[in-house]
Design an enzyme around this catalytic site. Structure first.
Site, PDB file in Angstrom:
ATOM      1  N   ILE A  38       0.839  -1.197   0.000  1.00 56.13           N
ATOM      2  CA  ILE A  38       0.000   0.000   0.000  1.00 56.13           C
ATOM      3  C   ILE A  38       0.875   1.248   0.000  1.00 56.13           C
ATOM      4  CG2 ILE A  38      -0.193   0.143   2.539  1.00 56.13           C
ATOM      5  CD1 ILE A  38      -3.206   0.841   2.107  1.00 56.13           C
ATOM      6  N   CYS A  39       0.366   2.303  -0.612  1.00 55.20           N
ATOM      7  CA  CYS A  39       1.004   3.621  -0.563  1.00 55.20           C
ATOM      8  C   CYS A  39      -0.110   4.644  -0.367  1.00 55.20           C
ATOM      9  CB  CYS A  39       1.828   3.888  -1.825  1.00 55.20           C
ATOM     10  SG  CYS A  39       0.862   4.036  -3.342  1.00 55.20           S
ATOM     11  N   ARG A  40       0.046   5.835  -0.871  1.00 51.58           N
ATOM     12  CA  ARG A  40      -0.984   6.865  -0.703  1.00 51.58           C
ATOM     13  C   ARG A  40      -2.194   6.588  -1.595  1.00 51.58           C
ATOM     14  NH1 ARG A  40      -2.428  11.678  -3.241  1.00 51.58           N
ATOM     15  NH2 ARG A  40      -3.424  13.174  -1.860  1.00 51.58           N
ATOM     16  N   THR A  49      -3.874   4.234   0.706  1.00 54.81           N
ATOM     17  CA  THR A  49      -4.304   4.705   2.021  1.00 54.81           C
ATOM     18  C   THR A  49      -5.496   5.659   1.903  1.00 54.81           C
ATOM     19  OG1 THR A  49      -2.045   4.452   2.835  1.00 54.81           O
ATOM     20  CG2 THR A  49      -3.513   5.826   4.149  1.00 54.81           C
TER      21      THR A  49
END
Length: 105
Positions: free
Chosen positions: A62-64, A90
């Protein structure tokens, strides 16, 4: 390379069963808001920390918003890690109403 994705709703269910999730954002982003109990390995450190990614199970990344995690998944998959991108990152996790942690771990 086509990278498989998972929705945040499906990820939430998998996390209940002990799924392995890694956040690839930078430390300042991770401190601000994150999926609870998710460890951080910034994208720029993945090549040096490849041994921390299990090859015997799925690894959710996961990232932004899903772009950096897709890049991470491409690298991991090319190194025999079954990496799956979290669609929407996120931001999608927060929008879904799931729990969020903040601050240093």
């Amino acid at each position: 390379m086509n990278v498989p994705e998972i929705s945040v709703n499906d990820l939430a269910k998998k996390l209940l069963d002990g799924a392995f999730l890694i956040d690839v954002r930078e430390l300042d982003e991770w401190i601000t808001e994150r999926v609870p109990e998710v460890p951080l390995i910034p994208l720029g450190e993945i090549t040096d920390r490849l041994v921390e990614f299990p090859k015997e199970r799925e690894v959710f990344v996961i990232c932004r918003s899903g772009a950096r995690s897709a890049t991470a998944c491409q690298f991991l998959r090319s190194n025999d890690v079954n990496a799956i991108n979290v669609a929407g990152g996120t931001l999608a996790w927060i929008a879904s109403g799931e729990a969020v942690a903040s601050g240093p771990s």
